[in-house]
Design an enzyme around this catalytic site. Structure first.
Site, PDB file in Angstrom:
ATOM      1  N   LYS A  87      -9.204  10.343  -6.928  1.00 32.46           N
ATOM      2  CA  LYS A  87     -10.368   9.897  -6.141  1.00 32.46           C
ATOM      3  C   LYS A  87     -11.635  10.610  -6.636  1.00 32.46           C
ATOM      4  O   LYS A  87     -12.687   9.995  -6.799  1.00 32.46           O
ATOM      5  CB  LYS A  87     -10.141  10.170  -4.652  1.00 32.46           C
ATOM      6  CG  LYS A  87      -8.954   9.384  -4.085  1.00 32.46           C
ATOM      7  CD  LYS A  87      -8.807   9.545  -2.583  1.00 32.46           C
ATOM      8  CE  LYS A  87      -7.386   9.255  -2.140  1.00 32.46           C
ATOM      9  NZ  LYS A  87      -6.807   8.001  -2.633  1.00 32.46           N
ATOM     10  N   LYS A 120       4.056   7.396 -13.821  1.00 33.84           N
ATOM     11  CA  LYS A 120       3.755   7.013 -12.439  1.00 33.84           C
ATOM     12  C   LYS A 120       5.042   6.593 -11.722  1.00 33.84           C
ATOM     13  O   LYS A 120       5.675   5.594 -12.093  1.00 33.84           O
ATOM     14  CB  LYS A 120       2.770   5.838 -12.473  1.00 33.84           C
ATOM     15  CG  LYS A 120       2.477   5.221 -11.135  1.00 33.84           C
ATOM     16  CD  LYS A 120       1.573   6.077 -10.281  1.00 33.84           C
ATOM     17  CE  LYS A 120       1.349   5.409  -8.924  1.00 33.84           C
ATOM     18  NZ  LYS A 120       0.632   6.316  -8.009  1.00 33.84           N
ATOM     19  N   ASN A 148      -3.552   4.110   4.130  1.00 30.21           N
ATOM     20  CA  ASN A 148      -3.583   4.135   5.596  1.00 30.21           C
ATOM     21  C   ASN A 148      -4.280   2.920   6.181  1.00 30.21           C
ATOM     22  O   ASN A 148      -4.145   2.640   7.361  1.00 30.21           O
ATOM     23  CB  ASN A 148      -4.229   5.436   6.114  1.00 30.21           C
ATOM     24  CG  ASN A 148      -5.710   5.521   5.791  1.00 30.21           C
ATOM     25  OD1 ASN A 148      -6.153   5.050   4.745  1.00 30.21           O
ATOM     26  ND2 ASN A 148      -6.474   6.118   6.681  1.00 30.21           N
ATOM     27  N   LYS A 201      -5.613   2.704  -8.506  1.00 29.94           N
ATOM     28  CA  LYS A 201      -6.555   1.804  -7.821  1.00 29.94           C
ATOM     29  C   LYS A 201      -7.955   2.399  -7.687  1.00 29.94           C
ATOM     30  O   LYS A 201      -8.942   1.667  -7.677  1.00 29.94           O
ATOM     31  CB  LYS A 201      -6.007   1.360  -6.465  1.00 29.94           C
ATOM     32  CG  LYS A 201      -6.085   2.364  -5.336  1.00 29.94           C
ATOM     33  CD  LYS A 201      -7.031   1.929  -4.245  1.00 29.94           C
ATOM     34  CE  LYS A 201      -7.094   2.869  -3.069  1.00 29.94           C
ATOM     35  NZ  LYS A 201      -6.829   4.274  -3.237  1.00 29.94           N
TER      36      LYS A 201
END
Lengths: 323, 323
Positions: free
Chosen positions: A279, A131, A14, A217
Site C-alpha cells: 500500500k 504469492k 474488509n 491490487k
C-alpha cells in the site's frame, strides 16, 4: 485545498468479506452494502469515482472449485478466475451502489468493466513465484499438484500452499474504456484483483493472452490512477492510518507525510511485506509519477469509514504528497 | 440499401465452444478466435458493433463446480455464475478481437461490461421453472438437490436435470453504460447469457438484487438492440438460414421475409421451442418494436461465417423486415 476532480478508490478485503474474512455470497454482499454507503457519500460530493478492489478469498474459493471438480469439468486458468471475481464483485458493488445512489437521488450509476492488465512474460515473478493463493493442504496432497506443474510451498503449521507469480503491472489495457465511462458520468468498477494478467506476445496488441498470475491490487490501483489522470488515490483498508513503530510502545499514526519521509520509513523496514508494504509502495508510485504540470497528486491510506472525509478535505488518514 | 450504423450481434454456442460442444478453456478460446475474425470484418465496414453471447455449457460447468466443492467452499447463486461466464467469455472475446482489430490496423478496441437484466419477481417462470441447466444426474442424486429446494426433472434416458426459471427480460439495466462505450468507439461485449437477472424490489432502482434464473440470450439481444437504437440485429448461429418444413422433403430456406409471414410460419409450429423458436421470436420482437420514425429495423438469422455479408448487404441469411 485543491478541488478534487477524479478519485480512484482501492477497496481492501474488509469492503467485500465478512468480519471473520468469510467470503460466502451473503457475507460479501453485506460487506459491500456497507462500503457502498461510504462510496455513495464520495459520489455525492461531485467527484468522478473509479473503484478497484481485492479478490484474495474469492480467487481462493474458485481454485478449490477447480480442484474438486477437475474429474468432471475442465479447470479454468487462474487468469479466468480473476476475471470471474471481477464479475461477481463488480456486479454486487453495482447493485448495492446503484441502490444507494438512487436512494440519494443522485443521477450517477455504476458500470463494471472486465479489465486486463499487461504484464511482461519475462517478469522475474514467473521464474520465482512468491504469492500464496488458495487453501492450505497437507504435504502429500500438495505433491499431487506439484506433479502437475504447480508451485507449492511449505507454509509451516497450517500446511502447504500454492504460490503463483505476482508480476509488475505495466499498463491497464482497458483504461480507455474506463475513461470513456467515467467521462460520461459513470462510477466505474474495474481492474479488480489487480486486473486479469495478460501478456502481449505480438508487442503491438496483436497477440494478447492471459497468463497464470495474480497482480497486486494496490500496485495496479496506483497505475490505474495515473493512467486515468486522477488527482487522488485512496487506499481504503481496515485501519485509519499507517502506523510507525507498529506494535511497539513508540507506535504512532502517520498523518500528512511527504514522499521523501515515507520513503525513509519504508527503507527503515517499517512496513510489512505482504500487508502495509504494497500500500505504501502504491501510494509512493502514484505520487512520484505526477509531474509538476498536473494538479498535485495525493495518495491517502485510511479506513473505509473515512473515505468521504478524504474528499471533503477533513484531516483523516495518512496523506502522502510529493512535497 | 439503408446505411447501417449500429449492429447488435448475438453469438450462439458455436462461436464459443468446440465443434463437439466442448467448453474447455482451449476449445472456447479456439472457437472465439474464429468468431473474432468474422466480427473484425464487420467492424472494418465502419458500423458500430455490440456483441452478446450465449453461455449454456459454461454455466453448466460452474454449477458442477458449485456442487462438487460445496463441502469446502460456499456455492454461489446461479446469477453469479452467469456473471462469471460474462467475464471469462467477454475477456476471451476482447483478447481475440483486439488482436484481430490491431492486426487490421483498425483503431477500435473491445470492452466487456458486466451486465444486469431486469426481470419481474412475479414472472410465471419462477413458479413454473422450465429451463434445463447443468449436468444430468441419476434420480437418487437429483433427489439430494430437490431436498435442498432445487427443481429437477426426469429428462428420460440421460437422467434428471435441474430446471430453473427463464423469466422475460424487461430492461437491460446497463444499456446507458454500453451506449456510452459504443458512442465512444468501442466494440462492446455485454448481456452475455441474457444478462445477470436482477429484480428491483424498490421499483425505483433502490433495491436491486440478483435472482436465480437464466434469461434467453436471443430475447435479451432483441431488447438490447432496441434499447441501444440499433438498426440491425444479427442472430449468428450454425445454419445459414431459418428452414421451413425442416426435416421433410419440402424443406426450404427462408430468405427475405416480412414480420407477418414469419409470424404465420411460427403460428404453424414451424420452429422448435428450445432451438429456432426463441431466435425467430427475438427477431420478430426487434422488428415489431421499431417505429416508423426509426431507420427501418432489420433482423437477420444466419451463420457466423456470413455476418459480414449481412452488413455489406449481400444476399445471405433469413432477413426479417416489418413490411
Amino acid at each position: 485545498m485543491t478541488l478534487l476532480r477524479r478519485v480512484v478508490i482501492a477497496l481492501g478485503g474488509n469492503a467485500m468479506t465478512g468480519p471473520d474474512g468469510s467470503a460466502t455470497p451473503r457475507a460479501q454482499r453485506d460487506a459491500i452494502a456497507v462500503a457502498a454507503r461510504h462510496i455513495a457519500e464520495v459520489v455525492a460530493t461531485g467527484v468522478q469515482v473509479v473503484l478497484t478492489h481485492g479478490n484474495g478469498p474469492q480467487v481462493g474459493n474458485l481454485l478449490v472449485k477447480n480442484e474438486l471438480a477437475a474429474h468432471v469439468v475442465p479447470p479454468v486458468p487462474l487468469d479466468w478466475n480473476v476475471a470471474q471475481t471481477q464479475a461477481t464483485i463488480g456486479l454486487t458493488i453495482a447493485d448495492e451502489l446503484d441502490a444507494c445512489l438512487a436512494a440519494r437521488g443522485l443521477p450517477q450509476r455504476t458500470a463494471a468493466v472486465v479489465t486486463r492488465t499487461l504484464v511482461d512474460a519475462g517478469d522475474p515473478g514467473f521464474s520465482t513465484p512468491t504469492k500464496p493463493v488458495g487453501r492450505f493442504l497437507p504435504r502429500e496432497e500438495a505433491q499431487r499438484f506439484i506433479a502437475l506443474g504447480q508451485n507449492w510451498e511449505d507454509r509451516g503449521p497450517r500446511g502447504w500452499r500454492r504460490v503463483v507469480a505476482s508480476p509488475e503491472p505495466l499498463s491497464v489495457i482497458d483504461v480507455p474504456a474506463v475513461n470513456a465511462l467515467v467521462t460520461a458520468g459513470f462510477v466505474v468498477v474495474c481492474a479488480g484483483g489487480g486486473g486479469v494478467p495478460v501478456v502481449d506476445e505480438g508487442h503491438d496488441g496483436t497477440a494478447l493472452h492471459g497468463i497464470e498470475a495474480v497482480i497486486d491490487k494496490d500496485l495496479t490501483a496506483a497505475l490505474l490512477a495515473g493512467e486515468l489522470g486522477a488527482d487522488t488515490l485512496v487506499i481504503a483498508t481496515d485501519v485509519p492510518n499507517v502506523m510507525i513503530d507498529f506494535g511497539t510502545p513508540a507506535q504512532r499514526p502517520l498523518g500528512a507525510v511527504t514522499a521523501a519521509e515515507l520513503r525513509g520509513h519504508a527503507a527503515a523496514g517499517q512496513f510489512a511485506r505482504g500487508s502495509m508494504g504494497p500500500k505504501v509502495d502504491a501510494a509512493l508510485r502514484f505520487v512520484d509519477g505526477g509531474n509538476s504540470a498536473d494538479t498535485q497528486r495525493r495518495a491517502v491510506i485510511t479506513s473505509l469509514e473515512h473515505i468521504s472525509d478524504v474528499v471533503t478535505g477533513d484531516d483523516v488518514g495518512t496523506v502522502l504528497t510529493a512535497l
